[in-house]
Scaffold this active site. Sequence first.
Site, PDB file in Angstrom:
ATOM      1  NE  ARG A   1      -3.265   0.746   0.297  1.00  0.00           N
ATOM      2  CZ  ARG A   1      -4.334   1.394   0.834  1.00  0.00           C
ATOM      3  NH1 ARG A   1      -5.276   0.604   1.803  1.00  0.00           N
ATOM      4  NH2 ARG A   1      -4.753   2.686   0.698  1.00  0.00           N
TER       5      ARG A   1
ATOM      6  CE1 TYR B   1      -1.079   4.951   3.287  1.00  0.00           C
ATOM      7  CE2 TYR B   1       0.803   3.650   3.987  1.00  0.00           C
ATOM      8  CZ  TYR B   1      -0.588   3.812   3.704  1.00  0.00           C
ATOM      9  OH  TYR B   1      -1.563   2.687   3.600  1.00  0.00           O
TER      10      TYR B   1
ATOM     11  CD  GLU C   1     -10.048   6.296  -1.191  1.00  0.00           C
ATOM     12  OE1 GLU C   1     -10.447   5.917  -0.215  1.00  0.00           O
ATOM     13  OE2 GLU C   1      -9.202   5.781  -2.107  1.00  0.00           O
TER      14      GLU C   1
ATOM     15  CB  CYS D   1      -7.618   5.213 -12.196  1.00  0.00           C
ATOM     16  SG  CYS D   1      -5.781   5.680 -12.682  1.00  0.00           S
TER      17      CYS D   1
ATOM     18  NE  ARG E   1      -0.660   2.935 -19.073  1.00  0.00           N
ATOM     19  CZ  ARG E   1      -1.930   3.639 -18.914  1.00  0.00           C
ATOM     20  NH1 ARG E   1      -1.936   4.712 -18.605  1.00  0.00           N
ATOM     21  NH2 ARG E   1      -2.756   2.684 -18.528  1.00  0.00           N
TER      22      ARG E   1
ATOM     23  NE  ARG F   1      -3.389   1.580   8.402  1.00  0.00           N
ATOM     24  CZ  ARG F   1      -3.416   0.364   7.746  1.00  0.00           C
ATOM     25  NH1 ARG F   1      -3.630   0.210   6.791  1.00  0.00           N
ATOM     26  NH2 ARG F   1      -3.016  -0.422   8.644  1.00  0.00           N
TER      27      ARG F   1
ATOM     28  NE  ARG G   1      -7.293   6.874   0.392  1.00  0.00           N
ATOM     29  CZ  ARG G   1      -7.190   7.081   1.899  1.00  0.00           C
ATOM     30  NH1 ARG G   1      -6.590   6.080   2.406  1.00  0.00           N
ATOM     31  NH2 ARG G   1      -7.825   7.968   2.461  1.00  0.00           N
TER      32      ARG G   1
END
Length: 122
Positions: free
Chosen positions: A9, A109, A79, A76, A65, A117, A91
């Site tokens: 993540r 992050y 959210e 994509c 890319r 997080r 994210r």
Amino acid sequence: MPTAVRALRGATTVDADTAEQVTVRVQALVNAMLDRNGVDKADVISVLFTATDDIGSMFPATAARGVGLGDVPLICARELDVVGGTARCIRVLMHLNTERARGDLHHVYLEGARGLRDDLPD
């Protein structure tokens, strides 16, 4: 340890919704995720990007890319628009083949997403 499919993540934010800013921040995030975990691009299976509703200047996958993920399936999505959520946030959920245990992966992050997080080890 045998090779396994794992998920990594990450998230970042942009200060302004411009193609240049999205490109710079997404590329920095993807490179940091790969570098920090010693992942070769050939081991990336797929990547899911989400962006908050206030980002519309470009697809985050287009930026990815540019760092050599052109042959990797990228997608994509939007959210969820949650009250109090992080603004201008991108994210990433990256699936990869690795010999590392799940607990040995380091999620990344950056920018305004650093506090999303704070329960994860550094």
